[in-house]
Design a protein around this motif. Structure first.
Motif, PDB file in Angstrom:
ATOM      1  N   PHE A 160       0.777  -1.101   0.195  1.00 29.88           N
ATOM      2  CA  PHE A 160       0.034   0.174  -0.085  1.00 29.88           C
ATOM      3  C   PHE A 160       0.938   1.213  -0.040  1.00 29.88           C
ATOM      4  O   PHE A 160       1.334   1.800   1.020  1.00 29.88           O
ATOM      5  CB  PHE A 160      -1.009   0.055   1.163  1.00 29.88           C
ATOM      6  N   VAL A 161       1.391   1.690  -1.111  1.00 30.68           N
ATOM      7  CA  VAL A 161       2.341   2.630  -1.310  1.00 30.68           C
ATOM      8  C   VAL A 161       1.621   4.071  -1.289  1.00 30.68           C
ATOM      9  O   VAL A 161       0.618   4.285  -2.096  1.00 30.68           O
ATOM     10  CB  VAL A 161       3.257   2.625  -2.528  1.00 30.68           C
ATOM     11  N   PHE A 162       1.992   4.895  -0.470  1.00 31.40           N
ATOM     12  CA  PHE A 162       1.399   6.285  -0.290  1.00 31.40           C
ATOM     13  C   PHE A 162       1.457   7.073  -1.497  1.00 31.40           C
ATOM     14  O   PHE A 162       2.484   6.980  -2.419  1.00 31.40           O
ATOM     15  CB  PHE A 162       2.216   7.132   0.828  1.00 31.40           C
ATOM     16  N   GLY A 163       0.164   7.411  -1.712  1.00 33.53           N
ATOM     17  CA  GLY A 163       0.118   8.532  -3.026  1.00 33.53           C
ATOM     18  C   GLY A 163      -0.158   7.729  -4.446  1.00 33.53           C
ATOM     19  O   GLY A 163      -0.177   8.209  -5.347  1.00 33.53           O
ATOM     20  N   ARG A 164      -0.271   6.478  -4.336  1.00 36.47           N
ATOM     21  CA  ARG A 164      -0.440   5.579  -5.580  1.00 36.47           C
ATOM     22  C   ARG A 164      -1.887   5.020  -5.433  1.00 36.47           C
ATOM     23  O   ARG A 164      -2.504   4.843  -4.531  1.00 36.47           O
ATOM     24  CB  ARG A 164       0.542   4.403  -5.580  1.00 36.47           C
ATOM     25  N   THR A 165      -2.397   4.804  -6.997  1.00 33.55           N
ATOM     26  CA  THR A 165      -3.535   4.090  -7.035  1.00 33.55           C
ATOM     27  C   THR A 165      -3.584   2.579  -6.919  1.00 33.55           C
ATOM     28  O   THR A 165      -2.885   2.257  -7.729  1.00 33.55           O
ATOM     29  CB  THR A 165      -4.393   4.489  -8.391  1.00 33.55           C
ATOM     30  N   VAL A 166      -3.894   2.105  -6.183  1.00 29.73           N
ATOM     31  CA  VAL A 166      -3.629   0.653  -5.658  1.00 29.73           C
ATOM     32  C   VAL A 166      -5.048  -0.172  -5.609  1.00 29.73           C
ATOM     33  O   VAL A 166      -5.822   0.071  -4.903  1.00 29.73           O
ATOM     34  CB  VAL A 166      -2.745   0.205  -4.339  1.00 29.73           C
ATOM     35  N   LYS A 167      -5.099  -1.268  -6.462  1.00 32.49           N
ATOM     36  CA  LYS A 167      -6.354  -1.882  -6.527  1.00 32.49           C
ATOM     37  C   LYS A 167      -6.648  -2.492  -5.147  1.00 32.49           C
ATOM     38  O   LYS A 167      -7.805  -2.466  -4.779  1.00 32.49           O
ATOM     39  CB  LYS A 167      -5.899  -3.167  -7.352  1.00 32.49           C
ATOM     40  N   GLN A 168      -5.641  -2.973  -4.550  1.00 33.04           N
ATOM     41  CA  GLN A 168      -5.795  -3.752  -3.016  1.00 33.04           C
ATOM     42  C   GLN A 168      -6.322  -2.753  -2.199  1.00 33.04           C
ATOM     43  O   GLN A 168      -7.209  -3.072  -1.150  1.00 33.04           O
ATOM     44  CB  GLN A 168      -4.595  -4.318  -2.546  1.00 33.04           C
ATOM     45  N   ALA A 169      -5.947  -1.453  -2.319  1.00 36.77           N
ATOM     46  CA  ALA A 169      -6.440  -0.263  -1.248  1.00 36.77           C
ATOM     47  C   ALA A 169      -8.059  -0.318  -1.823  1.00 36.77           C
ATOM     48  O   ALA A 169      -9.093   0.130  -0.671  1.00 36.77           O
ATOM     49  CB  ALA A 169      -5.626   0.859  -1.572  1.00 36.77           C
ATOM     50  N   GLY A 170      -8.539  -0.184  -2.835  1.00 38.95           N
ATOM     51  CA  GLY A 170      -9.789  -0.132  -3.323  1.00 38.95           C
ATOM     52  C   GLY A 170     -10.568  -1.189  -2.572  1.00 38.95           C
ATOM     53  O   GLY A 170     -11.768  -1.082  -2.307  1.00 38.95           O
ATOM     54  N   ALA A 171     -10.246  -2.464  -2.804  1.00 45.16           N
ATOM     55  CA  ALA A 171     -10.886  -3.315  -2.446  1.00 45.16           C
ATOM     56  C   ALA A 171     -11.188  -3.455  -0.769  1.00 45.16           C
ATOM     57  O   ALA A 171     -12.188  -3.857  -0.496  1.00 45.16           O
ATOM     58  CB  ALA A 171     -10.217  -4.851  -2.912  1.00 45.16           C
ATOM     59  N   LEU A 172     -10.049  -3.022   0.067  1.00 47.36           N
ATOM     60  CA  LEU A 172      -9.972  -3.144   1.380  1.00 47.36           C
ATOM     61  C   LEU A 172     -10.914  -2.010   1.777  1.00 47.36           C
ATOM     62  O   LEU A 172     -11.625  -2.277   2.784  1.00 47.36           O
ATOM     63  CB  LEU A 172      -8.594  -2.674   1.899  1.00 47.36           C
ATOM     64  N   ALA A 173     -10.900  -0.652   1.273  1.00 45.34           N
ATOM     65  CA  ALA A 173     -11.878   0.190   1.729  1.00 45.34           C
ATOM     66  C   ALA A 173     -13.301  -0.083   1.377  1.00 45.34           C
ATOM     67  O   ALA A 173     -14.095   0.164   2.138  1.00 45.34           O
ATOM     68  CB  ALA A 173     -11.504   1.482   0.758  1.00 45.34           C
ATOM     69  N   ALA A 174     -13.568  -0.824   0.323  1.00 41.64           N
ATOM     70  CA  ALA A 174     -14.768  -1.283   0.199  1.00 41.64           C
ATOM     71  C   ALA A 174     -15.255  -2.459   1.260  1.00 41.64           C
ATOM     72  O   ALA A 174     -16.605  -2.249   1.747  1.00 41.64           O
ATOM     73  CB  ALA A 174     -15.187  -1.897  -1.355  1.00 41.64           C
ATOM     74  N   ASP A 175     -14.280  -3.221   1.591  1.00 39.74           N
ATOM     75  CA  ASP A 175     -14.594  -4.298   2.675  1.00 39.74           C
ATOM     76  C   ASP A 175     -14.982  -3.580   3.940  1.00 39.74           C
ATOM     77  O   ASP A 175     -15.930  -3.991   4.656  1.00 39.74           O
ATOM     78  CB  ASP A 175     -13.423  -4.979   2.739  1.00 39.74           C
ATOM     79  N   CYS A 176     -14.298  -2.446   4.214  1.00 40.30           N
ATOM     80  CA  CYS A 176     -14.450  -1.516   5.545  1.00 40.30           C
ATOM     81  C   CYS A 176     -15.864  -1.139   5.555  1.00 40.30           C
ATOM     82  O   CYS A 176     -16.553  -1.114   6.368  1.00 40.30           O
ATOM     83  CB  CYS A 176     -13.493  -0.563   5.563  1.00 40.30           C
TER      84      CYS A 176
END
Length: 342
Positions: free
Chosen positions: A90-106
């Motif tokens: 989860f690199v700061f300032g990057r568009t990361v697919k896993q970050a989108g998925a985790l945010a949706a799970d939350c």
């Protein structure tokens, strides 16, 4: 504390959301709140917010446990995910697919808690729409996802509206995230009347049983009697008339370049209205954001639970720096508590 705990979703972990939440707890400004998120990523955020002194993270098993966590500690309810999060991915300032998925799970987890009656309100840290799309999440933003997740099984989603508010101005939108051409087409008597009904009902929850509602026109000068467009004549004015027949104190349509100034509550200038219904996203949000991003709060009206969020995005350029300002998130939490009866 008599009020049940309030859930705060972590947001996109590559943006400023997690560190804003950690900063809020570090300042003691989120009493009775807890984070729905990933423990490792929240520990990273806590290290940013806590500085050299550090900021502890407490793993809780259920929302009620948050009320037992000591001050200046981040209570985290871990969210179940398809695969464990690897913090370095989860690199700061990057568009990361896993970050989108985790945010949706939350978000999904928090909504389940709200639907089960374990929390009265959800405060959502910022999402990144491109990361959501990369993860295959079929919603353009928080509002649409919350609307879908809040629906009863087999039932259509509840009609909702977005309100942006600060101490000076509250605006409610007829349409939210869509192209301007589509937003214009979405203005009809039914959509305007439904917005007035939702705004009127929501205001009663925060202690204004009969709010004074101004309605902005769609066109310059509210159409100038049909010279600049007739949507006011065909759609907006009939909706206002129907709302008034239902006991809603609605007025307009007014010229959109002046109605927000008339409604603004400022020192020495009591506003003429309590709410303004705007026809599309930018028409309603620019006036509130111009007054200052720090205190603005986004509220979703029409959901079966309270939902608020800060009035800004993921700010990738600031993520991980410790320079982000948690004021708007703290204001969103405070408003969630007020609307939930705290």
């Amino acid at each position: 504390m008599n009020q049940p705990p309030i859930a705060i979703t972590m947001g996109d972990a590559c943006g400023i959301g997690p560190e804003l939440v950690a900063m809020g707890f570090e300042r003691g400004a989120l009493p009775g709140g807890f984070v729905v998120g990933d423990v490792g990523l929240l520990r990273r955020a806590a290290s940013i917010a806590g500085g050299a002194a550090g900021l502890p993270v407490a793993v809780i098993e259920r929302p009620a446990d948050a009320l037992e966590v000591p001050p200046r500690c981040v209570p985290v309810l871990p969210v179940a995910t398809a695969s464990p999060a690897v913090v370095d991915d989860f690199v700061f300032g990057r568009t990361v697919k896993q970050a989108g998925a985790l945010a949706a799970d939350c978000i999904r987890h928090a909504v389940r808690l709200a639907r089960a009656g374990e929390v009265p309100a959800i405060v959502t840290a910022p999402l990144h729409k491109e990361a959501l799309a990369a993860a295959g999440v079929p919603y353009p933003g928080h509002t649409e996802m919350l609307q879908a997740e809040a629906a009863e099984p087999g039932s259509p989603p509840p009609p909702v509206r977005m309100m942006l508010a600060n101490d000076q101005l509250k605006t409610v939108l007829v349409s939210i995230h869509m192209a301007l051409r589509q937003a214009i087409e979405a203005v009809n008597a039914n959509s305007v009347l439904e917005t007035l009904r939702i705004a009127h009902a929501a205001a009663a929850r925060w202690g204004q049983p009969k709010p004074r509602i101004a309605v902005a026109g769609l066109n310059p000068h509210a159409g100038e009697g049909g010279l600049f467009g007739d949507e006011e004549i065909r759609h907006i004015a009939p909706a206002i008339e129907a709302a008034r027949a239902e006991g809603i104190d609605a007025h307009g349509p007014f010229a959109p370049d002046t109605v927000f100034m008339r409604a603004r509550h400022a020192p020495g200038h009591p506003g003429a209205f309590d709410l303004v219904v705007a026809m599309y996203h930018d028409q309603g949000l620019i006036p509130v954001k111009y007054l200052g991003l720090d205190e603005g709060v986004n509220v979703t009206l029409g959901l079966p639970f309270v939902r608020t969020s800060p009035d800004h995005g993921t700010a990738f350029d600031l993520a991980g720096s410790g320079r982000a300002d948690p004021t708007s998130l703290i204001a969103a939490f405070a408003m969630a508590k007020r609307l939930a009866g705290g």
